[in-house]
Design an enzyme around this catalytic site. Structure first.
Site, PDB file in Angstrom:
ATOM      1  N   HIS A 141      41.135  37.151  34.526  1.00  0.00           N
ATOM      2  CA  HIS A 141      42.370  37.179  34.149  1.00  0.00           C
ATOM      3  C   HIS A 141      42.527  37.720  32.912  1.00  0.00           C
ATOM      4  O   HIS A 141      41.813  38.040  32.033  1.00  0.00           O
ATOM      5  CB  HIS A 141      42.710  35.523  34.010  1.00  0.00           C
ATOM      6  CG  HIS A 141      44.376  35.555  33.783  1.00  0.00           C
ATOM      7  ND1 HIS A 141      44.728  35.514  32.408  1.00  0.00           N
ATOM      8  CD2 HIS A 141      45.110  35.033  34.678  1.00  0.00           C
ATOM      9  CE1 HIS A 141      46.339  35.337  32.801  1.00  0.00           C
ATOM     10  NE2 HIS A 141      46.237  34.921  34.188  1.00  0.00           N
ATOM     11  N   GLU A 143      44.290  37.671  30.179  1.00  0.00           N
ATOM     12  CA  GLU A 143      44.680  36.757  29.187  1.00  0.00           C
ATOM     13  C   GLU A 143      42.878  36.329  28.836  1.00  0.00           C
ATOM     14  O   GLU A 143      42.759  36.677  27.347  1.00  0.00           O
ATOM     15  CB  GLU A 143      45.046  35.328  29.170  1.00  0.00           C
ATOM     16  CG  GLU A 143      45.360  34.544  27.874  1.00  0.00           C
ATOM     17  CD  GLU A 143      45.816  33.169  27.952  1.00  0.00           C
ATOM     18  OE1 GLU A 143      45.497  32.206  27.443  1.00  0.00           O
ATOM     19  OE2 GLU A 143      46.542  32.981  29.009  1.00  0.00           O
TER      20      GLU A 143
END
Length: 330
Positions: A141, A143
């Site tokens: 991901h 993030e």
């Protein structure tokens, strides 16, 4: 985007349906800020504006910004030498990205959500204090890549599951800290953190839960309506972590079936035959216009009664970058 959310022809016969619409839902302060940054940059500096990665994980938002002059890329090397602004997405980026931008003398604006930046700062402080850092999150991901990229390679250990938490072997069990991705399931993250704390009692955690207020609030709202619903729709994109978590939360909370839908045109009406109640919510990067389109599609097929179920009020707003608040254009 042309044809993405075209109206669907109603079927004959209207059966009663109660639609429970969760609140809060949709845009959070971080997403709203990120979109504003792109729009204000376009207004101040003119097109094009380059954006590294999708500014937020929503196709409707991305296509709307493309139409205004935003150019989306995955890496900086796709951007020519330019004086145009380069914007980093709300998910955050590794330190190597702004360093590369500076080396090329690119003018960049950082749209990283301040709550993600808080996680970056926590991880750095733990590392400086000599602790091994564990990050609870999902591999790949953006993030997670951004948070892991704040520290030297190998300094952050990703923990995705309880099995990972049970298998992890630290260098020093008395010098550990953990932080988390901001868009996880609150319940799953708590369970993983509890395993880690039981194994490593001296492990340091965040002073306040790293899962952002918007993720928490949207999951709590879904828990409230899920037991009332025969079906539940989460409006969001397949690559939106917080939207996918809402689907999981809804089914765990008692809804027989929850599904992720990007817009009304994607609804498979065979899944809604015979239902008497429907829940609707939206992930933090989904605009309200998509929710409204889905409600209207159901109103065209059912004698629908819409009820808003409010579990929290949100009034958080984040400051824009200084370059967009004052000063002349470049």
């Amino acid at each position: 985007m042309t044809g993405m959310c075209d109206e669907i022809r109603p079927r004959a016969g209207l059966l009663p349906l109660t639609i429970y619409v969760a609140a809060p839902r949709g845009f959070c302060a971080g997403v709203d800020r990120a979109i504003q940054i792109v729009e204000l940059a376009l207004a101040k500096y003119g097109a094009p504006v380059y954006v590294r990665h999708e500014i937020v994980h929503n196709r409707h938002v991305v296509e709307a910004l493309k139409a205004k002059g935003a150019i989306f890329v995955e890496e900086l090397d796709e951007i020519p030498d330019t004086q145009a602004p380069v914007i980093f997405s709300a998910h955050g980026v590794p330190k190597s990205v702004p360093e590369a931008a500076e080396a090329r003398h690119l003018f960049y604006l950082d749209a990283t959500c301040p709550l993600v930046s808080k996680v970056h700062i926590e991880a750095e402080r733990h590392h400086e204090d000599g602790r091994e850092v564990l990050l609870i999150g999902h591999a790949g991901h953006p993030e997670v890549l951004g948070t892991m990229g704040q520290l030297p390679e190998g300094s952050v250990h990703l923990i995705e599951t309880i099995d990972d938490a049970l298998a992890f072997t630290p260098k020093n069990p008395d010098a550990l800290a953990y932080t988390t991705q901001t868009t996880l399931s609150v319940d799953d993250t708590r369970a993983i953190a509890e395993v880690l704390k039981e194994r490593f009692p001296r492990m340091v955690g965040p002073r306040k839960d790293d899962i952002c207020y918007a993720t928490t609030n949207r999951q709590e709202a879904v828990k409230r309506i899920a037991p009332l619903c025969d079906r539940l729709i989460v409006v969001g994109s397949p690559n939106s972590s917080n939207s996918l978590r809402l689907v999981e939360v809804a089914e765990r909370a008692g809804c027989p079936r929850a599904m992720l839908v990007q817009c009304a045109a994607e609804i498979d009406w065979a899944n809604f035959i015979g239902i008497k109640s429907l829940g609707i919510t939206a992930g933090a990067s989904a605009p309200e216009v998509l929710v409204e389109g889905i409600i209207e599609a159901f109103k065209a097929r059912f004698a629908a009664k819409v009820q808003s179920v409010v579990t929290a009020e949100e009034d958080i707003a984040f400051k824009l970058p200084r370059q967009l608040r004052d000063g002349p254009a470049l």
